[in-house]
Design a protein around this motif. Structure first.
Motif, short mmCIF file in Angstrom:
data_model
loop_
_atom_site.label_atom_id
_atom_site.label_comp_id
_atom_site.label_asym_id
_atom_site.label_seq_id
_atom_site.Cartn_x
_atom_site.Cartn_y
_atom_site.Cartn_z
N GLY A 1 97.85 -90.29 6.77
CA GLY A 1 98.78 -90.81 5.77
C GLY A 1 100.03 -89.95 5.67
O GLY A 1 100.17 -88.93 6.36
N ASN B 1 95.74 -85.67 3.44
CA ASN B 1 95.15 -85.69 4.78
C ASN B 1 94.24 -84.49 5.01
O ASN B 1 93.14 -84.62 5.57
CB ASN B 1 96.25 -85.68 5.85
N HIS C 1 95.57 -92.88 3.29
CA HIS C 1 95.18 -91.59 3.88
C HIS C 1 93.73 -91.58 4.34
O HIS C 1 93.21 -90.53 4.72
CB HIS C 1 95.40 -90.47 2.86
#
Length: 312
Positions: free
Chosen positions: A137, A143, A132
């Motif tokens: 991600g 995120n 991420h």
């Protein structure tokens, strides 16, 4: 009745018993509590599958008000220990106190899955978290709210051992998927069998004799007391630990105090690692007391201390 069905071959109370017929009895079976929204703290949680082979995680998000920068980035705590009511409660409380996003890793347990399965699972989970780092991600909470430049690893007992192992591996690989280093490592009552490693003249039998029977049972591939997974002094990679700060929490009455936390702390200081290690000891308390008496004065103070470590 066949006496082997009731005769105990190995008694590792309070963890497991192994009977002569091969049956394994777990003395403490972790219960399961579903993810939820905590009405008191406002902490939300949800479960995600990391791999179909059995690695999953519970993500905890603190109360984020719409008026208070809804997309602000928070430190990410990766906590290693399997799901249960006590760990859900502890991680949720830590998230509320420290204002971090937490990923609590559910790894596969021994003896059904002998070690090093758990080590591999935990590193796989960290790689999933690290995916991420660019904000794209698979998990929206990470995120949107996770600052992958501020990642901490933590755990207690066996989970602390696993957190250390992941930190060492990150350092040895010079980062993972965009996460070059972690911001800190918090080890609570870590499980190690601290001994100075034996020299090359020692036999395999001597090395095996210097570790506990539980470790031998859980990790059939072990090389004994020179195994870096159980003895940090036997691991040349310790000096490349992937962080500059380590906090080690120990308790006066904990049977793991000297072979675990104290030995680890002294090993780290002598290893050539260039970071800062802090030892925090609680007088009069036993192993994992903070999980079983979470509302006690000392447990609350310890929670605040761990939160402070994450916020520095």
């Amino acid at each position: 009745m066949d006496s082997s069905k009731i005769e105990v071959a190995h008694d590792f109370f309070p963890y497991i018993r192994i009977y002569k017929d091969g049956r394994v009895e777990k003395c403490v079976i972790p219960d399961f509590v579903p993810p939820s929204l905590d009405s008191h703290s406002g902490v939300s949680s949800k479960d995600v599958v990391i791999t179909p082979k059995g690695v999953s995680a519970r993500i905890f998000l603190p109360n984020i008000k719409i008026t208070d920068h809804p997309h602000r980035k928070l430190p990410v705590l990766v906590y290693f220990h399997a799901f249960s009511t006590i760990y859900h409660r502890y991680v949720s409380s830590l998230v509320a106190e420290a204002d971090v996003v937490a990923v609590s890793v559910e790894y596969r347990l021994a003896p059904e899955h002998p070690l090093p399965t758990a080590y591999d699972d935990c590193f796989t989970a960290f790689k999933w978290v690290a995916s991420h780092s660019k904000g794209d991600g698979p998990e929206a909470w990470l995120n949107d709210h996770g600052d992958l430049d501020r990642v901490f690893l933590a755990g207690d007992s066996a989970g602390a051992n696993l957190a250390h192992s992941v930190a060492v591996r990150i350092g040895g690989e010079f980062g993972v998927d965009g996460v070059k280093k972690i911001s800190g490592l918090a080890l609570i009552h870590p499980y190690f069998e601290g001994k100075e490693p034996l020299g090359p003249e020692a036999s395999d039998e001597e090395k095996m004799a210097k570790v506990g029977k539980l470790w031998l049972y859980l990790c059939p591939s072990t090389i004994g007391c020179n195994d870096p997974r159980i003895n940090p002094a036997a691991d040349p990679r310790v000096s490349s630990l992937a962080c500059n700060r380590v906090g080690v929490w120990v308790s006066e009455k904990d049977y793991l105090r000297e072979p675990g936390g104290l030995f680890y702390y002294e090993t780290l200081r002598k290893s050539g690692w260039g970071g800062v290690a802090e030892l925090i000891e609680e007088e009069g308390e036993d192993h994992d007391f903070h999980l079983f008496t979470p509302d006690s004065e000392k447990a609350v103070a310890m929670l605040k201390g761990v939160a402070s470590f994450l916020n520095q």
